[in-house]
Design a protein around this motif. Structure first.
Motif, PDB file in Angstrom:
ATOM      1  N   HIS A 234      -4.976 -11.145  11.964  1.00  0.00           N
ATOM      2  CA  HIS A 234      -5.747  -9.921  11.802  1.00  0.00           C
ATOM      3  C   HIS A 234      -5.418  -8.787  12.670  1.00  0.00           C
ATOM      4  O   HIS A 234      -5.252  -7.899  12.274  1.00  0.00           O
ATOM      5  N   THR A 237      -1.699  -7.507  12.306  1.00  0.00           N
ATOM      6  CA  THR A 237      -1.892  -6.940  11.140  1.00  0.00           C
ATOM      7  C   THR A 237      -2.499  -5.968  11.357  1.00  0.00           C
ATOM      8  O   THR A 237      -2.122  -4.779  10.890  1.00  0.00           O
ATOM      9  N   ALA A 241      -1.165  -1.815  10.683  1.00  0.00           N
ATOM     10  CA  ALA A 241      -1.471  -1.035   9.606  1.00  0.00           C
ATOM     11  C   ALA A 241      -2.069   0.495  10.074  1.00  0.00           C
ATOM     12  O   ALA A 241      -1.854   1.798   8.951  1.00  0.00           O
ATOM     13  N   SER A 390       1.215 -12.784  -6.342  1.00  0.00           N
ATOM     14  CA  SER A 390       1.630 -12.588  -5.096  1.00  0.00           C
ATOM     15  C   SER A 390       1.219 -11.557  -4.016  1.00  0.00           C
ATOM     16  O   SER A 390       1.250 -11.328  -2.635  1.00  0.00           O
ATOM     17  N   ALA A 391       0.211 -10.917  -4.452  1.00  0.00           N
ATOM     18  CA  ALA A 391      -0.510  -9.652  -3.516  1.00  0.00           C
ATOM     19  C   ALA A 391      -2.076 -10.250  -3.703  1.00  0.00           C
ATOM     20  O   ALA A 391      -3.312  -9.847  -3.152  1.00  0.00           O
ATOM     21  N   ARG A 392      -3.031 -11.398  -4.175  1.00  0.00           N
ATOM     22  CA  ARG A 392      -3.885 -11.719  -4.103  1.00  0.00           C
ATOM     23  C   ARG A 392      -4.278 -12.416  -2.835  1.00  0.00           C
ATOM     24  O   ARG A 392      -5.433 -11.807  -2.504  1.00  0.00           O
ATOM     25  N   GLU A 393      -3.432 -12.807  -1.880  1.00  0.00           N
ATOM     26  CA  GLU A 393      -3.836 -12.360  -0.352  1.00  0.00           C
ATOM     27  C   GLU A 393      -3.997 -11.597   0.494  1.00  0.00           C
ATOM     28  O   GLU A 393      -4.378 -10.522   0.814  1.00  0.00           O
ATOM     29  N   GLU A 394      -2.715 -10.047   0.193  1.00  0.00           N
ATOM     30  CA  GLU A 394      -2.177  -9.398   1.115  1.00  0.00           C
ATOM     31  C   GLU A 394      -3.276  -8.279   0.460  1.00  0.00           C
ATOM     32  O   GLU A 394      -3.369  -7.182   1.215  1.00  0.00           O
ATOM     33  N   ILE A 395      -3.754  -7.826  -0.508  1.00  0.00           N
ATOM     34  CA  ILE A 395      -5.021  -7.522  -0.179  1.00  0.00           C
ATOM     35  C   ILE A 395      -6.383  -7.544   0.002  1.00  0.00           C
ATOM     36  O   ILE A 395      -6.857  -6.491   0.255  1.00  0.00           O
ATOM     37  N   SER A 397      -5.971  -8.021   3.065  1.00  0.00           N
ATOM     38  CA  SER A 397      -5.421  -6.752   4.525  1.00  0.00           C
ATOM     39  C   SER A 397      -5.902  -5.411   4.634  1.00  0.00           C
ATOM     40  O   SER A 397      -5.923  -4.857   3.246  1.00  0.00           O
ATOM     41  N   PHE A 400      -4.396  -2.098   2.902  1.00  0.00           N
ATOM     42  CA  PHE A 400      -2.986  -2.277   1.808  1.00  0.00           C
ATOM     43  C   PHE A 400      -4.110  -1.470   0.316  1.00  0.00           C
ATOM     44  O   PHE A 400      -5.128  -1.531  -0.307  1.00  0.00           O
ATOM     45  N   SER A 418     -10.563  -5.831   3.052  1.00  0.00           N
ATOM     46  CA  SER A 418     -10.802  -7.175   4.224  1.00  0.00           C
ATOM     47  C   SER A 418     -11.846  -6.616   4.956  1.00  0.00           C
ATOM     48  O   SER A 418     -12.632  -8.258   5.312  1.00  0.00           O
TER      49      SER A 418
END
Length: 449
Positions: A234, A237, A241, A390-395, A397, A400, A418
């Motif tokens: 975290h 990331t 970011a 493909s973005a369900r985990e990245e959102i 972060s 994002f 987040s």
């Protein structure tokens, strides 16, 4: 540490293991010897009716009764000879010494006590047989050849104890090795994992532990490693970011400052206004970043209260009604239950998901809150475009943003979700997104009870 130093350290550890093993064997040798000798003495001290072993005095008296009788007959058959002379003639036929005693002046108390009941007496102190003769004197036989281990010479006892000790020590060591070898290997695996974590390898994990005393330690270390890996992940990331988000206002600030010197008063006024806006944006980014780190600190205390969930959620929905887009429908089914939550943090997560629905959904959001087993479940279904797998985990972060904002404004910093996940984890839960039966996204927030 170089590879040579590491190899040297490993060899040193192996030598220490060998030395410790030999030391343990030596200690076991002496301990087993002492235990064996003490046990033998204790066994021999027990009463004969317990052990079934006949007393030495009884055995020796019975064994030599015929011998004494024949010697007494030989002395009586030659009255003209001295008893000592007769014994001297008979001596070559015996492996122990024959002695004639006229008066029992030096007899021990044990021998005198036996003479009260028997004509023969055995003295176990010096391994001699004493017998009353018809002539009136006493016959002394011995020292006898003994079969008593206590009366054997020191070397015989040492050999016996040494054999017993070696066998016991080897067996005991083998039993200990096979009993604790698994425990030793697992303890070594735990140590190696702890060393790897200490050196920065956060992917290291303790292998499956079977030994009950170490199983809990392995679980604790693995849980700790997982939390550390998540926290560091975290943080990394967030740092990446932040670097990306800070770059834009800083570039604008640098450009504005470079233009000030050659600008006229009207342009300077606009540039100062832009600089103030960029500074405000930087302050906001710093505040959001600090809030994110605070949320992701799992040691952050939560102020849990017993909350009536239906009333609490309806109040939040009512407060957000002014921000609801025109024609947007909000429907809900909220269980009439009480639950222990941090109402302020939970409200922040609840609002964030609804505001995201206002931003991305087409016309409706359906909220379902209920208890299931040991968890309080929040489900938010909308009819928007949904979230690609493909973005369900990245959102979740920080910073994002999805590209399908229906307003096209791209306002905000992309940290709301987040915060949602961090708040769920502070409640020992989780947050994730699925496909909705309304055609869009279903955001799920689970609080552990």
């Amino acid at each position: 540490m170089t590879s040579e130093e590491h190899d040297g350290l490993q060899k040193s550890r192996r030598r220490m293991v060998i030395i410790r093993s030999i030391s343990v064997l030596v200690i076991l040798f002496f301990l087993q010897g002492g235990v064996a000798y003490g046990t033998l003495q204790l066994f021999l001290a027990l009463p004969a009716n317990w052990t079934g072993i006949i007393d030495d005095a009884d055995i020796e008296r019975d064994a030599h009764q015929g011998t004494v009788y024949m010697i007494d007959r030989a002395i009586a058959s030659e009255p003209l000879k001295k008893p000592s002379d007769v014994l001297q003639e008979l001596q070559p036929h015996f492996h122990f010494r024959l002695t004639y005693i006229e008066k029992p002046d030096h007899f021990s108390d044990e021998v005198q006590e036996q003479f009260k009941s028997y004509d023969l007496a055995y003295d176990d102190e010096d391994d001699h047989i004493y017998a009353k003769l018809q002539s009136g004197g006493y016959l002394k036989l011995g020292p006898l050849i003994t079969t008593d281990i206590n009366d054997a010479n020191a070397s015989a006892i040492f050999v016996l104890l040494a054999l017993l000790t070696i066998v016991n020590a080897v067996l005991f060591f083998a039993i200990l090795y096979f009993a604790f070898s698994t425990l030793w290997r697992e303890a070594r695996a735990i140590r190696l994992t702890a060393n790897a974590l200490g050196e920065g390898n956060l992917t290291a994990r303790v292998p499956k532990i079977r030994s009950e005393p170490l199983k809990m330690i392995g679980h604790v270390i693995n849980d700790m490693a997982t939390r550390l890996e998540l926290l560091v992940g975290h943080s990394r990331t967030m740092m990446h970011a932040m670097a990306h988000e800070f770059r834009t206002p800083l570039a604008r600030l640098r450009f504005g400052l470079s233009m000030l010197e050659d600008s006229d008063p009207e342009e300077k006024k606009k540039l100062y206004a832009g600089i103030d806006k960029d500074i405000d944006e930087l302050e906001q980014l710093i505040k959001i970043s600090l809030d994110y780190f605070r949320m992701n600190n799992k040691n952050m205390p939560t102020k849990l209260e017993n909350v009536h969930i239906k009333r609490w959620a309806e109040n939040i929905i009512d407060d957000l009604s002014l921000l609801k887009p025109k024609g947007f429908e909000v429907s809900y089914n909220i269980a009439n239950v009480d639950s222990s939550i941090d109402p302020k943090l939970a409200a922040m997560a609840f609002r964030n998901i609804i505001l995201n629905a206002f931003k991305y959904a087409r016309s409706k959001v359906y909220i379902h809150v209920y208890k299931q087993d040991d968890a309080l479940i929040f489900e938010f279904d909308d009819d928007g475009p949904g979230v690609a797998e493909s973005a369900r985990e990245e959102i979740f972060s920080p910073f994002f943003r999805l590209d399908n904002d229906k307003s096209g404004s791209h306002e905000g910093y992309g940290v709301g979700l987040s915060f949602v996940r961090a708040i769920a984890e502070l409640h020992h839960g989780s947050a994730f997104v699925l496909s909705s039966r309304l055609g869009g996204a279903r955001f799920v927030m689970r609080f552990g009870l």
